[in-house]
Scaffold this active site. Sequence first.
Site, PDB file in Angstrom:
ATOM      1  N   HIS A  45       0.799  -1.235   0.000  1.00 16.20           N
ATOM      2  CA  HIS A  45       0.000   0.000   0.000  1.00 16.20           C
ATOM      3  C   HIS A  45       0.829   1.282   0.000  1.00 16.20           C
ATOM      4  CE1 HIS A  45       0.956   0.011   4.307  1.00 16.20           C
ATOM      5  NE2 HIS A  45       0.668   1.295   4.289  1.00 16.20           N
TER       6      HIS A  45
HETATM    7  C1  UD1 Z   1      -2.072   5.872   5.344  1.00 18.56           C
HETATM    8  C2  UD1 Z   1      -0.781   6.449   5.928  1.00 18.56           C
HETATM    9  C3  UD1 Z   1       0.295   5.395   5.921  1.00 18.56           C
HETATM   10  C4  UD1 Z   1      -0.168   4.115   6.601  1.00 18.56           C
HETATM   11  C5  UD1 Z   1      -1.493   3.650   6.007  1.00 18.56           C
HETATM   12  C6  UD1 Z   1      -2.016   2.487   6.802  1.00 18.56           C
HETATM   13  C7  UD1 Z   1      -0.430   8.855   5.501  1.00 18.56           C
HETATM   14  C8  UD1 Z   1       0.327   9.838   4.715  1.00 18.56           C
HETATM   15  N1  UD1 Z   1      -0.301   7.565   5.124  1.00 18.56           N
HETATM   16  O1  UD1 Z   1      -1.785   5.529   3.984  1.00 18.56           O
HETATM   17  O2  UD1 Z   1       1.429   5.880   6.604  1.00 18.56           O
HETATM   18  O3  UD1 Z   1       0.799   3.137   6.403  1.00 18.56           O
HETATM   19  O4  UD1 Z   1      -2.433   4.724   6.073  1.00 18.56           O
HETATM   20  O5  UD1 Z   1      -2.883   1.716   6.064  1.00 18.56           O
HETATM   21  O6  UD1 Z   1      -1.108   9.211   6.436  1.00 18.56           O
HETATM   22  N2  UD1 Z   1      -8.939   4.643   0.803  1.00 18.56           N
HETATM   23  C9  UD1 Z   1     -10.172   4.072   0.680  1.00 18.56           C
HETATM   24  N3  UD1 Z   1     -10.821   3.750   1.846  1.00 18.56           N
HETATM   25  C10 UD1 Z   1     -10.316   3.991   3.083  1.00 18.56           C
HETATM   26  C11 UD1 Z   1      -9.066   4.587   3.175  1.00 18.56           C
HETATM   27  C12 UD1 Z   1      -8.372   4.907   2.027  1.00 18.56           C
HETATM   28  O7  UD1 Z   1     -10.677   3.830  -0.402  1.00 18.56           O
HETATM   29  O8  UD1 Z   1     -10.973   3.666   4.101  1.00 18.56           O
HETATM   30  C13 UD1 Z   1      -8.198   4.940  -0.453  1.00 18.56           C
HETATM   31  C14 UD1 Z   1      -8.549   6.320  -1.024  1.00 18.56           C
HETATM   32  O9  UD1 Z   1      -8.527   6.206  -2.412  1.00 18.56           O
HETATM   33  C15 UD1 Z   1      -7.378   7.166  -0.562  1.00 18.56           C
HETATM   34  C16 UD1 Z   1      -6.231   6.171  -0.560  1.00 18.56           C
HETATM   35  O10 UD1 Z   1      -6.803   4.934  -0.173  1.00 18.56           O
HETATM   36  O11 UD1 Z   1      -7.151   8.257  -1.397  1.00 18.56           O
HETATM   37  C17 UD1 Z   1      -5.102   6.531   0.389  1.00 18.56           C
HETATM   38  O12 UD1 Z   1      -5.594   6.698   1.720  1.00 18.56           O
HETATM   39  P1  UD1 Z   1      -4.780   7.580   2.782  1.00 18.56           P
HETATM   40  O13 UD1 Z   1      -5.383   7.475   4.115  1.00 18.56           O
HETATM   41  O14 UD1 Z   1      -4.575   8.954   2.249  1.00 18.56           O
HETATM   42  O15 UD1 Z   1      -3.354   6.917   2.766  1.00 18.56           O
HETATM   43  P2  UD1 Z   1      -2.934   5.393   2.947  1.00 18.56           P
HETATM   44  O16 UD1 Z   1      -2.280   4.948   1.695  1.00 18.56           O
HETATM   45  O17 UD1 Z   1      -4.064   4.602   3.467  1.00 18.56           O
HETATM   46  N1  UDP Z   2      -3.580  -5.549   8.783  1.00 15.61           N
HETATM   47  C1  UDP Z   2      -4.881  -6.006   8.947  1.00 15.61           C
HETATM   48  N2  UDP Z   2      -5.575  -6.404   7.835  1.00 15.61           N
HETATM   49  C2  UDP Z   2      -5.037  -6.350   6.579  1.00 15.61           C
HETATM   50  C3  UDP Z   2      -3.713  -5.877   6.440  1.00 15.61           C
HETATM   51  C4  UDP Z   2      -3.018  -5.475   7.549  1.00 15.61           C
HETATM   52  O1  UDP Z   2      -5.390  -6.056  10.062  1.00 15.61           O
HETATM   53  O2  UDP Z   2      -5.734  -6.723   5.628  1.00 15.61           O
HETATM   54  C5  UDP Z   2      -2.850  -5.116   9.974  1.00 15.61           C
HETATM   55  C6  UDP Z   2      -1.465  -5.696  10.131  1.00 15.61           C
HETATM   56  O3  UDP Z   2      -1.513  -6.964  10.740  1.00 15.61           O
HETATM   57  C7  UDP Z   2      -0.787  -4.642  10.994  1.00 15.61           C
HETATM   58  C8  UDP Z   2      -1.417  -3.365  10.527  1.00 15.61           C
HETATM   59  O4  UDP Z   2      -2.631  -3.725   9.868  1.00 15.61           O
HETATM   60  O5  UDP Z   2      -1.112  -4.821  12.353  1.00 15.61           O
HETATM   61  C9  UDP Z   2      -0.495  -2.653   9.582  1.00 15.61           C
HETATM   62  O6  UDP Z   2      -1.175  -1.615   8.955  1.00 15.61           O
HETATM   63  P1  UDP Z   2      -0.765  -1.052   7.530  1.00 15.61           P
HETATM   64  O7  UDP Z   2       0.043  -2.039   6.810  1.00 15.61           O
HETATM   65  O8  UDP Z   2      -2.017  -0.574   6.909  1.00 15.61           O
HETATM   66  O9  UDP Z   2       0.067   0.248   7.912  1.00 15.61           O
HETATM   67  P2  UDP Z   2       1.591   0.514   8.339  1.00 15.61           P
HETATM   68  O10 UDP Z   2       1.931  -0.367   9.478  1.00 15.61           O
HETATM   69  O11 UDP Z   2       2.432   0.282   7.135  1.00 15.61           O
HETATM   70  O12 UDP Z   2       1.590   1.962   8.685  1.00 15.61           O
END
Ligand code: UD1
Ligand code: UDP
Length: 354
Positions: free
Chosen positions: A199
Amino acid sequence: MRILSIVGARPQFIKAFALSSELRKKHVEILVHTGQHYDYEMSRIFFEELSIPEPDYNLGVGSSTHGAQTGRIMERVEEVIVRECPDLVLVYGDTNSTLAGALVAAKLHIKVGHVEAGLRSYDRRMPEEINRVVTDHISDLLFAPTETAMGNMKKEGITKGTYLVGDVMCDALKIAKQKTNRPEIMADTGEKYLVATIHRAENTDDMQRLSRIIRALRDSNRSIILPLHPRTKRKMGSNELIESINGNLKIINPVGYLSMISLMTGAEKILTDSGGVQKEAYILGKPCITMRETTEWIETVNAGWNVLVGSNRGKILNAINDFNPKGDRADIFGDGRACESIGEVICEQMKLFP
Ligand code: UD1
Ligand code: UDP
């Protein structure tokens, strides 16, 4: 004491799950969900499955560009902080919700506690790195998960208010292991499989990188389960990459935390670009193949249980076939009592602030 905790993204719900019950033993906690993540599988499922207390506020900010999302969170969090007058604002990790919450609190002269402080990848192109650096520099209590994190802060002159407490995700994992939930995809066929997650912006926002990674997973001919983050799904869908997938790569919706831990526990190896998943792989004793150029969890690489392969097809395939670390793993993320330590530091140190 009144503690206002700010969460908004998937890994923060998991961290709050571990810490919230500890905080509530002695303090009043006001839980604020920024709404950065909002899909059922990215948010609600964690509250339901892990019995995380219902947020007192959901700010509903949703997705946007970095500036707009961070700004929107700041505007809405400010109103809540002014209304609730907390003694301490707690932020977790390195997302835009973390940075926005810390900035607002610091400017209102409210003490800020940063859970998972001191992490560095030393790659300023990662949005998370900017969030980490700024948040650490404006926090009053910095809860570091590892020795490396303590050292990173020292290098930047952050020496006051830093505490090595261990990793709250290690606490969460310890609790989760007792109640894992077997997802349907783990049919009892005895078939070996790997689990993958992707992601990170650096992978999803660069179609060439994303396409190299997906094609390498597909061409490995190994059974790989990929719970797909909505960000990655959107990018793959818009580029028809999703249609090039064949049978060995099983794409499923994101799963709840207990299912994820079950999936990882049963897997042969983990492929990921997630921060949290790298740690969980280490704690669970699973070889971790990290599809990034750098990592803030460098200890796992130094210990020999994690390998950085970037988006290089050859390296990904070699690691899938041949990366087989062995041997003991030190408790680099603590003993599962980080939350208790954070609770103690808060009680002792908050008394000392003027
Ligand atoms: C965010 C965090 C990242 C973290 C991740 C955990 C920032 C800059 N990034 O990244 O550090 O590792 O969360 O998962 O804060 N979207 C959906 N549904 C949702 C959420 C997101 O469709 O419920 C899609 C949208 O298209 C959105 C994109 O995901 O634009 C990115 O979501 P965003 O929260 O901005 O960043 P993440 O990539 O999720
Ligand atoms: N995780 C989850 N379901 C998923 C993928 C990840 O519960 O489908 C959990 C994973 O086990 C870990 C956390 O989400 O505890 C990590 O989150 P993510 O990878 O979104 O963010 P990051 O740690 O990179 O910020």
